[in-house]
Structure formats: structure tokens, C-alpha cells
Motif scaffolding. Structure first.
Motif, mmCIF file in Angstrom:
data_model
loop_
_atom_site.group_PDB
_atom_site.id
_atom_site.type_symbol
_atom_site.label_atom_id
_atom_site.label_comp_id
_atom_site.label_asym_id
_atom_site.label_seq_id
_atom_site.Cartn_x
_atom_site.Cartn_y
_atom_site.Cartn_z
ATOM 1 N N LEU A 179 -8.897 -38.006 49.906
ATOM 2 C CA LEU A 179 -8.728 -36.716 49.607
ATOM 3 C C LEU A 179 -7.161 -36.443 48.974
ATOM 4 O O LEU A 179 -6.371 -36.980 49.123
ATOM 5 C CB LEU A 179 -8.355 -35.800 50.922
ATOM 6 N N HIS A 180 -7.354 -36.185 47.411
ATOM 7 C CA HIS A 180 -6.220 -35.717 46.559
ATOM 8 C C HIS A 180 -6.094 -34.167 46.499
ATOM 9 O O HIS A 180 -7.022 -33.675 46.221
ATOM 10 C CB HIS A 180 -6.456 -36.318 45.315
ATOM 11 N N SER A 181 -4.929 -33.854 47.031
ATOM 12 C CA SER A 181 -4.632 -32.514 47.038
ATOM 13 C C SER A 181 -3.385 -32.314 46.255
ATOM 14 O O SER A 181 -2.295 -33.061 46.346
ATOM 15 C CB SER A 181 -4.060 -32.054 48.604
ATOM 16 N N ALA A 182 -3.791 -31.427 45.086
ATOM 17 C CA ALA A 182 -2.647 -31.025 44.191
ATOM 18 C C ALA A 182 -1.986 -29.565 44.066
ATOM 19 O O ALA A 182 -2.861 -28.802 44.574
ATOM 20 C CB ALA A 182 -3.270 -31.492 42.704
ATOM 21 N N ILE A 183 -0.890 -29.453 43.803
ATOM 22 C CA ILE A 183 -0.437 -28.236 43.650
ATOM 23 C C ILE A 183 0.603 -27.982 42.393
ATOM 24 O O ILE A 183 0.953 -29.026 41.930
ATOM 25 C CB ILE A 183 0.514 -27.911 44.977
ATOM 26 N N ALA A 184 0.590 -26.826 42.001
ATOM 27 C CA ALA A 184 1.248 -26.596 40.684
ATOM 28 C C ALA A 184 1.858 -25.133 40.909
ATOM 29 O O ALA A 184 1.321 -24.101 41.342
ATOM 30 C CB ALA A 184 0.461 -26.456 39.519
ATOM 31 N N VAL A 185 3.120 -24.942 40.590
ATOM 32 C CA VAL A 185 3.728 -23.588 40.442
ATOM 33 C C VAL A 185 3.916 -23.272 38.837
ATOM 34 O O VAL A 185 4.789 -23.881 38.362
ATOM 35 C CB VAL A 185 5.230 -23.688 41.344
ATOM 36 N N VAL A 186 3.600 -22.080 38.749
ATOM 37 C CA VAL A 186 3.611 -21.769 37.240
ATOM 38 C C VAL A 186 4.456 -20.277 37.318
ATOM 39 O O VAL A 186 3.811 -19.339 38.096
ATOM 40 C CB VAL A 186 2.522 -21.479 36.478
ATOM 41 N N ARG A 187 5.287 -20.033 36.404
ATOM 42 C CA ARG A 187 5.716 -18.742 36.301
ATOM 43 C C ARG A 187 5.917 -18.508 34.667
ATOM 44 O O ARG A 187 6.436 -19.276 33.973
ATOM 45 C CB ARG A 187 7.357 -18.654 36.849
ATOM 46 N N ASN A 188 5.457 -17.348 34.298
ATOM 47 C CA ASN A 188 5.477 -16.906 32.949
ATOM 48 C C ASN A 188 5.128 -17.930 31.906
ATOM 49 O O ASN A 188 5.676 -18.332 30.888
ATOM 50 C CB ASN A 188 7.023 -16.541 32.499
ATOM 51 N N GLY A 189 3.985 -18.638 32.425
ATOM 52 C CA GLY A 189 3.302 -19.691 31.379
ATOM 53 C C GLY A 189 4.118 -21.220 31.576
ATOM 54 O O GLY A 189 3.580 -22.013 31.085
ATOM 55 N N GLU A 190 5.115 -21.368 32.452
ATOM 56 C CA GLU A 190 5.919 -22.460 32.570
ATOM 57 C C GLU A 190 5.533 -23.092 33.970
ATOM 58 O O GLU A 190 5.642 -22.619 34.820
ATOM 59 C CB GLU A 190 7.448 -22.396 32.380
ATOM 60 N N VAL A 191 5.330 -24.388 33.729
ATOM 61 C CA VAL A 191 4.717 -25.144 35.091
ATOM 62 C C VAL A 191 6.267 -25.661 35.589
ATOM 63 O O VAL A 191 6.966 -26.603 34.885
ATOM 64 C CB VAL A 191 4.005 -26.527 34.835
ATOM 65 N N LEU A 192 6.666 -25.117 36.722
ATOM 66 C CA LEU A 192 7.863 -25.216 37.149
ATOM 67 C C LEU A 192 7.969 -26.515 38.361
ATOM 68 O O LEU A 192 9.164 -27.227 38.648
ATOM 69 C CB LEU A 192 8.519 -24.063 38.081
ATOM 70 N N PHE A 193 6.762 -26.748 38.924
ATOM 71 C CA PHE A 193 6.401 -27.964 40.010
ATOM 72 C C PHE A 193 5.202 -28.146 40.114
ATOM 73 O O PHE A 193 4.290 -27.293 39.722
ATOM 74 C CB PHE A 193 7.179 -27.245 41.162
ATOM 75 N N SER A 194 5.136 -29.376 40.388
ATOM 76 C CA SER A 194 3.783 -29.938 40.263
ATOM 77 C C SER A 194 3.487 -31.265 41.266
ATOM 78 O O SER A 194 4.753 -31.933 41.319
ATOM 79 C CB SER A 194 2.791 -30.274 39.344
ATOM 80 N N HIS A 195 2.680 -31.436 42.072
ATOM 81 C CA HIS A 195 2.797 -32.782 43.038
ATOM 82 C C HIS A 195 1.349 -32.902 43.347
ATOM 83 O O HIS A 195 0.380 -31.950 43.539
ATOM 84 C CB HIS A 195 3.629 -32.248 44.268
ATOM 85 N N VAL A 196 1.142 -34.218 43.560
ATOM 86 C CA VAL A 196 -0.468 -34.556 44.055
ATOM 87 C C VAL A 196 0.046 -35.501 45.329
ATOM 88 O O VAL A 196 0.974 -36.403 45.390
ATOM 89 C CB VAL A 196 -0.996 -35.419 42.970
#
Ligand SMILES: Nc1nc2c(ncn2[C@@H]2O[C@H](COP(=O)(O)OP(=O)(O)OP(=O)(O)O)[C@@H](O)[C@H]2O)c(=O)[nH]1
Length: 202
Positions: A112-129
Motif C-alpha cells: 500500500l503506497h499512501s501519498a499526501i500533498a499540501v498545496v496553497r495558492n498553487g504552490e506545493v508546500l509539502f509532499s510525502h509517500v
């Protein structure tokens, strides 16, 4: 009461009740705004096949789609893929597909691969898998039928046709990975990011 202290709200770009409850139980009130995107089309257009790349790309796409309609908000997107060797599974469309998928997974180990991404005003601030390895018991067709009869329609909402925190636990011999990753939201690295960004009260 919420532990969120961002100057703009936290928005969860997901229809997933499990993800929303994980955040709420961690003291993070959030607004759920499911992303209105065609996941299969996005995956096909990107030409991605590796499960972790697919999960990350879709999580980011969902976060971007909702961030575009929630200016200023911190938007969290997520996605989970299930891979058995080269084969990838999606959420079962019904009982028969759930039966077939579970019989294919029985007696073997899937990722199981679980990914997350935090975006604000079009900018990817954080991501992780993150990845979890799930070793399923050997199961007969009658075992799976009894499980599906007991677990009911809820199994259709999970990519593996199981809820580990529920009756799904009976399907497994061994689990290697983080509980939150299995439920579809790698919470610990997400909280670490929010803390570093001074978006949490502690
Ligand atoms: N409760 C529970 N949910 C699980 C488990 N494993 C996977 N899931 C859920 O299965 C779903 C995986 O499908 P996704 O496509 O990532 O997410 P989704 O439910 O379609 O929701 P979106 O984020 O709007 O795409 C997520 O909702 C996960 O939370 C589990 O063990 N327990």
C-alpha cells in the motif's frame, strides 16, 4: 477546539471518511472538499506506472484542484495505491470484484503506497509517500464469502476491500508499516511538517 493555528483553514481534498476522522481525532478540524477530478485520466495522461509515483501524482493533483477554488487555504490531498507485484488494484466496484481481488491477494504480500500533498495558492508546500507491506492469510473462496457477508458494503470504500481497524484485521498474518499509512494518510510526517511550519499549537 482545534490544534490548527494557521491564519487560513485546513481543507481536506478528499471524500474519505477515514482520512477526515484521522485528522479530527488528531485535533485538526478541517473542511472536506472532495476533488472533482478523473483519477484514471490524470494517471493515463501522466503515463505513470510505479505505484508510489501514481499515488504522489494523484494526491498532488487533487490538492491542486481544490486549492484553485479555495484561495489562501492549506489544502491537503491524498491518494493510496495497492500493488501486487506489477499489478495495481483499484477500489472494487462490487462484491464480485472484491471477491476476485481478495482471492488474488490471499497468501501473498501486497504494497500500500499512501501519498499526501499540501498545496496553497498553487504552490506545493509539502509532499510525502509512505509504504506498508500487507501479508494476507491463505483464504478459501468460502472464507472470503463469509468475510464479505459480514463486512458488508463498507469494503467497497477501500482500495484493498478491507478496513484494517475493523473486520479486515482477520485477513492478515503480518503487517509491516505504519497504521496511518494503511488507512490512507501518513499522519506522522504530515504533523511534523505542520509543526515545523508553525501551523499547530504544539
Ligand atoms: N477505514 C479504512 N479505510 C481504508 C483502509 N485502507 C484504505 N482505506 C481507504 O481507501 C481509500 C483509498 O482510495 P483513494 O482513492 O486514495 O481515496 P478515496 O477514498 O477515493 O477518496 P479521495 O481522497 O477523495 O480520492 C481511502 O479512502 C482510504 O482511507 C483501512 O484499512 N481502513
Amino acid at each position: 477546539m482545534t490544534l490548527w493555528c494557521g491564519d487560513e483553514p485546513l481543507v481536506l481534498a478528499s471524500q474519505s471518511r477515514a482520512r477526515r476522522l484521522l485528522l479530527e481525532n488528531a485535533g485538526l478540524a478541517c473542511e472536506a472538499v472532495p476533488a472533482d477530478v478523473d483519477e484514471r485520466a490524470i494517471q493515463s495522461e501522466a503515463g505513470l506506472v510505479a505505484p508510489y509515483e501514481v499515488a504522489l501524482h494523484l494526491a498532488t493533483a487533487k490538492a491542486r484542484a481544490v486549492a484553485a477554488i479555495r484561495p489562501g487555504s492549506y489544502v491537503l490531498g491524498a491518494d493510496q495505491t495497492l500493488a501486487l507485484g506489477e499489478r495495481m488494484f483499484n477500489k472494487p466496484a462490487g462484491r464480485q470484484q472484491a471477491m476476485h481481488q481478495l482471492l488474488a491477494l490471499a497468501g501473498r504480500t501486497h504494497a500500500l503506497h499512501s501519498a499526501i500533498a499540501v498545496v496553497r495558492n498553487g504552490e506545493v508546500l509539502f509532499s510525502h509517500v509512505a509504504v506498508a507491506w500487507m501479508t494476507m492469510r491463505t483464504l478459501s473462496e468460502s472464507d472470503v464469502a463469509a468475510y464479505l457477508d459480514t463486512a458488508g458494503q463498507a469494503v467497497m470504500s477501500s482500495v484493498g476491500a478491507y478496513q484494517l481497524e475493523g473486520l479486515g484485521v482477520h485477513l492478515f498474518d503480518r503487517i509491516d508499516g505504519d497504521h496511518f499509512t494503511i488507512l490512507g494518510l501518513p499522519l506522522l510526517p504530515l504533523l511534523a511538517y505542520f509543526r515545523d511550519a508553525r501551523l499547530l499549537r504544539f
